[in-house]
Enzyme design. Structure first.
Site: not given
Length: 387
Positions: A127, A244
């Site tokens: 979110g 990442e």
């Protein structure tokens, strides 16, 4: 740099491939091969199988259920999952939230959530974006007001991927409206079954339901669900977004889709002959193959050379830009090869070759928007590398 795989790395690839061949359910592989997206249960089933080996979260420490794989082994694993094809482990759980909890979470939060994230007992969504806060995420306006041992959350999130499938959401909320905008934000874990949450679907250009609006109306969230310090959630967000990069180039996905294009083009046509007999098409596929290989080598050079990552961290934008361009080009090729059959939505036929490849082409147009728009990636490169 030396790009030859070591005997250990070749053995690891063989081990991964054998594991996938043995354990990946045939119906899941057939659906993905035909171009259908993985169903929720497909992802849950496969992630739990991977988790038995620690490969659901291969980069996590062993004490949290990971395999502590090196960067090359992680690239090999990702490549084989794409090429199978198999569902990828749920990215919000494993790539995004898990590392944030390990760095900023309390021991109680790590003990409770990390095993459930790895085994997909809980499905999280993200979110972050709001109607007025997309690329300028720090402008978000969803409020969280502390009242005793709870926060009361009011506001709206948009483009929330898989919110309709998820159990929880990790959200950025504004806890200090008077502070500089990056300084007044906190990182909360919110149970989507909480009273006051409404989820509305957004249909995307492919006709699918991947995205949602999420509304919070006086939603009570325990203070224990705050990750990191109050008003320091921007630190969590920056770590999450920069943590990442293993899959950012989508090399394995491009290669698997190009393999499917070759397979389709080699089929006999009702009127005789094959599409692959056309020299222009063969040249187009050869050019894409060469570009994918070049991207793969560039990906290796960046991800396997720590000095390059430290010297030019913004170079990750090159991987994103080129990966998106190739992903879109291969999907466009597949849509052309499939023709009207590429609109097929039928599932369950393991012999089905032409799945919904035209809708997949439409959805691939969004790849240059999600994960950082191409325009923003080019701005980053212009400032950080070109000066």
């Amino acid at each position: 740099m030396d790009l030859e795989f070591t005997p250990a790395q070749r053995a690891f690839r063989a081990e991964v491939r054998a594991f996938i061949d043995e354990r990946l359910p045939a119906d899941i592989r057939a659906r993905l091969r035909a171009g259908h997206p993985a169903r929720k249960q497909d992802t849950v089933t496969w992630q739990r199988i991977l988790n038995e080996r620690g490969w659901a979260a291969p980069h996590w420490p062993a004490r949290y259920g990971g395999a502590e794989l090196g960067q090359m082994e992680r690239l090999i694993l990702m490549d084989e999952l794409y090429r199978a094809p198999a569902p990828l482990p749920q990215v919000f759980n494993l790539t995004m939230l898990g590392p944030v909890l390990m760095k900023f979470g309390t021991p109680a939060q790590c003990d409770h959530f990390l095993p459930r994230l790895a085994n997909l007992d809980l499905w999280f969504c993200q979110g972050f974006s709001e109607p007025g806060a997309g690329s300028d995420l720090a402008s978000l306006r969803t409020r969280a007001e502390r009242r005793g041992d709870h926060y009361v959350v009011n506001g709206q999130k948009i483009w929330t991927t898989t919110a309709h499938l998820a159990d929880w959401v990790f959200a950025l909320v504004r806890t200090d409206p008077e502070a500089r905008k990056q300084d007044g934000i906190s990182f909360l874990l919110i149970d989507l079954k909480s009273p006051g949450i409404t989820i509305r679907p957004i249909r995307s250009i492919d006709g699918g339901h991947h995205l949602n609006e999420v509304f919070f109306d006086d939603v009570q969230v325990p203070v224990a669900n705050l990750v990191g310090e109050e008003n320091k959630g921007w630190d969590c967000a920056k770590f999450l977004l920069g943590n990442e990069r293993t899959g950012i180039a989508n090399v394995g996905l491009c290669r698997e889709r190009l393999d499917l294009a070759r397979h389709m083009a080699a089929q006999a046509l009702p009127q005789g002959g094959r599409l692959i007999d056309d020299a222009g098409l063969r040249a187009e596929m050869a050019a894409l193959d060469a570009e994918i290989r070049a991207l793969e080598l560039t990906n290796y050079r960046f991800l396997l050379t720590p000095a390059e990552q430290q010297a030019l961290p913004a170079f990750a934008s090159v991987l994103k830009l080129k990966g998106v361009a190739l992903q879109q080009a291969v999907n466009a090729l597949l849509a052309r090869l499939a023709g009207p059959a590429g609109l097929e939505q039928r599932e369950g036929d393991e012999e089905l070759v032409h799945g919904p490849l035209v809708p997949r082409y439409f959805y691939s147009r969004a790849a240059s928007i999600y994960g950082g728009t191409s325009e923003v990636q080019k701005d980053i490169l212009a400032k950080a590398i070109l000066g």
